[in-house]
Motif scaffolding. Structure first.
Motif, PDB file in Angstrom:
ATOM      1  N   UNK A 113       0.861  -1.180   0.000  1.00 45.79           N
ATOM      2  CA  UNK A 113       0.000   0.000   0.000  1.00 45.79           C
ATOM      3  C   UNK A 113       0.896   1.228   0.000  1.00 45.79           C
ATOM      4  N   UNK A 114       0.677   2.135  -0.957  1.00 48.22           N
ATOM      5  CA  UNK A 114       1.618   3.237  -1.150  1.00 48.22           C
ATOM      6  C   UNK A 114       0.932   4.600  -1.035  1.00 48.22           C
ATOM      7  N   UNK A 115       1.736   5.579  -0.611  1.00 49.12           N
ATOM      8  CA  UNK A 115       1.326   6.976  -0.567  1.00 49.12           C
ATOM      9  C   UNK A 115       2.457   7.809  -1.167  1.00 49.12           C
ATOM     10  N   UNK A 116       2.169   9.094  -1.362  1.00 46.51           N
ATOM     11  CA  UNK A 116       3.208  10.057  -1.720  1.00 46.51           C
ATOM     12  C   UNK A 116       3.529  10.860  -0.470  1.00 46.51           C
ATOM     13  N   UNK A 117       4.643  10.512   0.181  1.00 50.93           N
ATOM     14  CA  UNK A 117       5.005  11.187   1.427  1.00 50.93           C
ATOM     15  C   UNK A 117       5.282  12.669   1.205  1.00 50.93           C
ATOM     16  N   UNK A 127      -5.740   7.976   5.494  1.00 49.59           N
ATOM     17  CA  UNK A 127      -6.916   7.141   5.722  1.00 49.59           C
ATOM     18  C   UNK A 127      -6.978   5.926   4.801  1.00 49.59           C
ATOM     19  N   UNK A 128      -6.267   5.999   3.671  1.00 52.96           N
ATOM     20  CA  UNK A 128      -6.354   4.967   2.634  1.00 52.96           C
ATOM     21  C   UNK A 128      -7.806   4.755   2.212  1.00 52.96           C
ATOM     22  N   UNK A 129      -8.369   5.800   1.645  1.00 53.42           N
ATOM     23  CA  UNK A 129      -9.709   5.755   1.057  1.00 53.42           C
ATOM     24  C   UNK A 129      -9.600   6.246  -0.380  1.00 53.42           C
ATOM     25  N   UNK A 130     -10.502   5.806  -1.273  1.00 55.08           N
ATOM     26  CA  UNK A 130     -10.387   6.180  -2.685  1.00 55.08           C
ATOM     27  C   UNK A 130     -10.346   7.683  -2.935  1.00 55.08           C
ATOM     28  N   UNK A 169      -9.321  -0.207  -4.261  1.00 51.81           N
ATOM     29  CA  UNK A 169      -8.193   0.223  -3.425  1.00 51.81           C
ATOM     30  C   UNK A 169      -7.087   0.757  -4.340  1.00 51.81           C
ATOM     31  N   UNK A 170      -7.143   2.032  -4.715  1.00 49.17           N
ATOM     32  CA  UNK A 170      -6.138   2.568  -5.637  1.00 49.17           C
ATOM     33  C   UNK A 170      -4.735   2.640  -5.051  1.00 49.17           C
TER      34      UNK A 170
END
Length: 230
Positions: A113-117, A127-130, A169-170
């Motif tokens: 699961x990835x984000x842009x820090x 939150x990891x929501x669409x 889950x994008x």
């Protein structure tokens, strides 16, 4: 992968990275780091908020939700009062956002699961929501970049359409060259043996419904586009 690796009961297939901090299947590391470097070149800090997760950790997450120690959310993200649920509906509520122990793709080390820090505002709680990955979301630029670039590094989104059991889950990426073989090897008897050996709460209800859960939440995933690197 063998049965213990497929169900997160072994760590012989994964390695721990310091930068970025995550645990990945040994054959996934090079491609993930290459994708991270490519993202960095355009100002995106590709960071993993969840990678390999072992079986015991999945049991802990499941049991905390079963006992009401962690919130239960419906598909729209609204909180559910666990006191209003019987065991069958409690299983359904947990499965909206969490896999059963042994049944998570994160056990394979191929999924992350990835984000842009670099895009995080001060004090922001992920939150990891669409909505976060929509065009106007906090990770909208990352979502678009992944859509255009992840396939050339061998990654795809296994939960990209509403027809998937886990929903859209994008943020969830999977390394297809390894996860495709894992999915083929991950049979219902393998999952049943892992669940039966666990200390998860609601186990009898889960075992009774396991063929349905296996079909909806393990098999019902999106395959990559023809352009994904293998």
């Amino acid at each position: 992968m063998n049965e213990l690796e497929l169900t997160g009961r072994a760590r012989t297939h994964v390695v721990e990275l310091d930068d970025p901090r995550c645990v990945l299947h040994i054959e996934t590391v090079t491609s993930f780091l290459a994708m991270r470097d490519a993202a960095a070149a355009v100002g995106i800090d590709l960071a993993a908020v969840s990678s390999f997760r072992d079986f015991d950790r999945q049991v802990l997450l499941w049991n905390r939700k079963w006992r009401g120690e962690r919130p239960l959310l419906d598909r729209s993200g609204q909180q559910i009062d666990p006191a209003t649920l019987d065991d069958a509906r409690k299983v359904d509520a947990i499965l909206c956002w969490s896999a059963i122990p042994g049944g998570s793709r994160h056990h394979w080390g191929t999924d992350v699961d990835v984000i842009d820090a670099a895009a995080l505002p001060p004090g922001y709680q992920v939150q990891l929501v669409p909505a976060e990955y929509a065009e106007d979301g906090v990770f909208g630029r990352l979502g678009a970049w992944l859509g255009a670039n992840m396939a050339r590094f061998g990654f795809h989104r296994p939960y990209s359409s509403p027809g998937c059991g886990a929903g859209v889950e994008p943020w969830h990426l999977s390394y297809w060259p390894v996860s495709s073989a894992a999915l083929e090897a991950f049979t219902l008897p393998v999952l049943r043996a892992a669940v039966a050996s666990s200390d998860m709460l609601g186990k009898a209800q889960v075992l009774e419904r396991l063929p349905e859960i296996y079909t909806r939440f393990v098999l019902a995933v999106d395959r990559p586009s023809p352009g994904v690197r293998v």
